[in-house]
Design a protein around this motif. Structure first.
Motif, mmCIF file in Angstrom:
data_model
loop_
_atom_site.group_PDB
_atom_site.id
_atom_site.type_symbol
_atom_site.label_atom_id
_atom_site.label_comp_id
_atom_site.label_asym_id
_atom_site.label_seq_id
_atom_site.Cartn_x
_atom_site.Cartn_y
_atom_site.Cartn_z
ATOM 1 N N VAL A 127 38.480 67.134 68.013
ATOM 2 C CA VAL A 127 38.221 68.110 66.942
ATOM 3 C C VAL A 127 38.770 68.103 65.967
ATOM 4 O O VAL A 127 39.452 69.559 67.096
ATOM 5 C CB VAL A 127 37.101 68.608 67.364
ATOM 6 C CG1 VAL A 127 35.598 68.933 66.043
ATOM 7 C CG2 VAL A 127 35.661 67.928 67.850
ATOM 8 N N PRO A 128 39.470 68.775 64.638
ATOM 9 C CA PRO A 128 40.115 69.074 64.579
ATOM 10 C C PRO A 128 39.774 71.332 64.557
ATOM 11 O O PRO A 128 38.551 71.193 64.349
ATOM 12 C CB PRO A 128 40.752 69.424 62.983
ATOM 13 C CG PRO A 128 40.088 67.268 62.585
ATOM 14 C CD PRO A 128 39.077 67.223 63.538
ATOM 15 N N GLY A 129 40.739 71.529 64.715
ATOM 16 C CA GLY A 129 40.407 73.210 64.998
ATOM 17 C C GLY A 129 41.823 74.307 64.298
ATOM 18 O O GLY A 129 42.271 73.285 64.407
ATOM 19 N N ARG A 130 41.727 75.185 64.598
ATOM 20 C CA ARG A 130 42.366 76.678 63.844
ATOM 21 C C ARG A 130 42.486 77.607 65.604
ATOM 22 O O ARG A 130 41.060 77.460 65.583
ATOM 23 C CB ARG A 130 42.779 76.804 62.957
ATOM 24 C CG ARG A 130 43.835 77.905 62.163
ATOM 25 C CD ARG A 130 43.488 78.210 61.130
ATOM 26 N NE ARG A 130 44.012 77.995 59.922
ATOM 27 C CZ ARG A 130 44.622 76.833 59.557
ATOM 28 N NH1 ARG A 130 45.420 77.809 59.421
ATOM 29 N NH2 ARG A 130 44.351 76.597 58.291
ATOM 30 N N ILE A 131 43.709 78.143 66.125
ATOM 31 C CA ILE A 131 43.202 79.033 66.984
ATOM 32 C C ILE A 131 42.657 79.940 66.139
ATOM 33 O O ILE A 131 44.021 80.969 65.110
ATOM 34 C CB ILE A 131 44.992 79.444 67.966
ATOM 35 C CG1 ILE A 131 44.807 77.861 68.620
ATOM 36 C CG2 ILE A 131 44.355 80.942 68.537
ATOM 37 C CD1 ILE A 131 45.632 78.285 69.448
ATOM 38 N N ARG A 132 42.112 81.090 65.670
ATOM 39 C CA ARG A 132 41.277 82.395 65.283
ATOM 40 C C ARG A 132 42.224 83.842 65.481
ATOM 41 O O ARG A 132 42.458 84.998 65.669
ATOM 42 C CB ARG A 132 39.982 82.374 64.844
ATOM 43 C CG ARG A 132 40.108 81.249 63.448
ATOM 44 C CD ARG A 132 40.473 81.443 62.029
ATOM 45 N NE ARG A 132 40.454 80.202 61.815
ATOM 46 C CZ ARG A 132 40.243 80.248 60.646
ATOM 47 N NH1 ARG A 132 41.710 81.197 59.679
ATOM 48 N NH2 ARG A 132 40.097 79.501 59.340
ATOM 49 N N SER A 133 41.740 83.926 67.154
ATOM 50 C CA SER A 133 42.314 85.024 68.109
ATOM 51 C C SER A 133 42.961 84.214 69.172
ATOM 52 O O SER A 133 42.368 83.392 70.294
ATOM 53 C CB SER A 133 41.204 85.896 67.954
ATOM 54 O OG SER A 133 39.840 85.375 68.883
#
Length: 367
Positions: free
Chosen positions: A248-254
């Motif tokens: 699943v694609p994602g992004r590190i937010r914090s």
């Protein structure tokens, strides 16, 4: 007996203008008395590696040592018959015109052992592979599993230090293949011989191996125990190859210490252990095994809709569609039943997930 050390091993085929690299810069340390599996898809280099170990192929670069003995280098190789290794092939390679006894005794007779010694060793090998009483039969009077045992006995009777097996179970039906898996592992434990086994079957590798070498495109991707390779894959290639996985694609937010909050497709938000090379804002992929997703009849963390259901006997497999049309494969106990079209709650244990940096092409296509 001794271990095998493979150092910077490479092998290519073809002419000057068209070279196909089968194995590239392979480093592998195989301990004595281990069941080692070379695992990967077709064309990954696993069979070439086995043939290099056997001495059938000369490497372009690198070396192979058995203990302190150099057996392969670009300058030359020790012939297969002088390596103290046995080989079991995919197609069994038993002689149809010879009896079981004659097939197994062949290597012993080449060594000019006495008839009494040959008889004693063949009887011992027959007993070892559970073929006692079948010595006078011909191969066409045996089942596929029995023929494979003849091939094993023929290799074991000459008492090799190392046994090489090239997809030996691929021609058997599923039930017999599973039975033979158990027999092979028991055989390795009883004999104490190092087994090096080639397969593309992940379940086979997990069931048999002390250590698995996962290969892809001629390179070693990961070498470790079945548990480590499955639960903590070294990279996306290993995660994707070792059984079913949701990527699943994602992004590190914090980031907080060694933990990262990740926002992923479908409204999925997880706090998971962060690999040290991953930074704030980085585009990543989350690898989630289907068995690490929990479904409930009452929506909890976030919700999805069951779009497919497959009953597989020992488990049920579902496809659950979450926000944005993202589909997740989920596996549950067979008694936990959900209907197609049913709204379900989804809970994911982030400690069982793996994070990988997304490839530039994948990031660009998602933008």
């Amino acid at each position: 007996m001794a271990g095998i050390t493979i150092s910077s091993l490479s092998k290519s085929y073809g002419g000057r203008h068209l070279r196909l690299t089968a194995v590239q810069d392979l480093d592998l340390a195989i301990q004595d008395n281990q069941f080692i599996t070379l695992l990967g898809p077709s064309g990954c280099g696993k069979t070439t590696t086995l043939r290099l170990i056997a001495g059938y192929v000369t490497p372009d670069t690198g070396s192979i040592h058995v203990g302190d003995r150099l057996v392969s280098a670009p300058s030359g190789v020790v012939p297969p018959e002088r390596r103290g290794m046995g080989m079991v092939f995919q197609n069994y390679a038993v002689w149809p015109h010879k009896t079981v006894y004659e097939n197994i005794a062949f290597g012993l007779k080449l060594r000019k052992l006495s008839s009494t010694q040959v008889r004693d060793k063949v009887e011992g090998a027959l007993d070892l592979v559970n073929l006692k009483g079948l010595a006078e039969r011909f191969p066409n009077e045996l089942s596929g599993g029995q023929q494979q045992r003849v091939a094993l006995a023929r290799s074991l009777v000459v008492e090799p230090d190392i046994l090489l097996l090239d997809e030996p179970l691929s021609n058997l039906d599923a039930k017999l293949r599973e039975k033979m898996r158990g027999e092979l592992k028991q055989l390795q434990r009883r004999t104490g011989i190092t087994f090096i086994y080639v397969t593309h079957d992940q379940a086979e590798a997990l069931a048999l191996s002390d250590q698995i070498a996962v290969m892809h495109a001629g390179r070693l991707q990961q070498f470790g125990s079945p548990f480590d390779v499955y639960t903590t894959p070294a990279n996306r290639v290993v995660a994707d190859f070792m059984g079913l996985v949701n990527l699943v694609p994602g992004r590190i937010r914090s980031i907080s210490g060694d933990m990262a909050q990740i926002e992923a497709d479908g409204g999925l938000v997880l706090v998971a252990p962060r690999p040290p090379e991953m930074a704030l804002g980085m585009e990543i992929e989350i690898a989630i095994r289907p068995e690490n997703i929990r479904l409930s009849a009452t929506p909890e963390t976030f919700a999805g809709v069951v779009s497919e259901r497959t009953f597989l006997g020992n488990l049920c497999e579902y496809v659950v569609v979450i926000a944005g049309g993202r589909a997740l494969r989920v596996q549950t106990h067979p008694l936990q039943q959900f209907s197609i079209g049913q709204n379900v709650g989804i809970t994911i244990d982030p400690s069982q997930c793996s994070l990988f940096a997304r490839e530039p092409d994948a990031v660009a296509s998602a933008a």
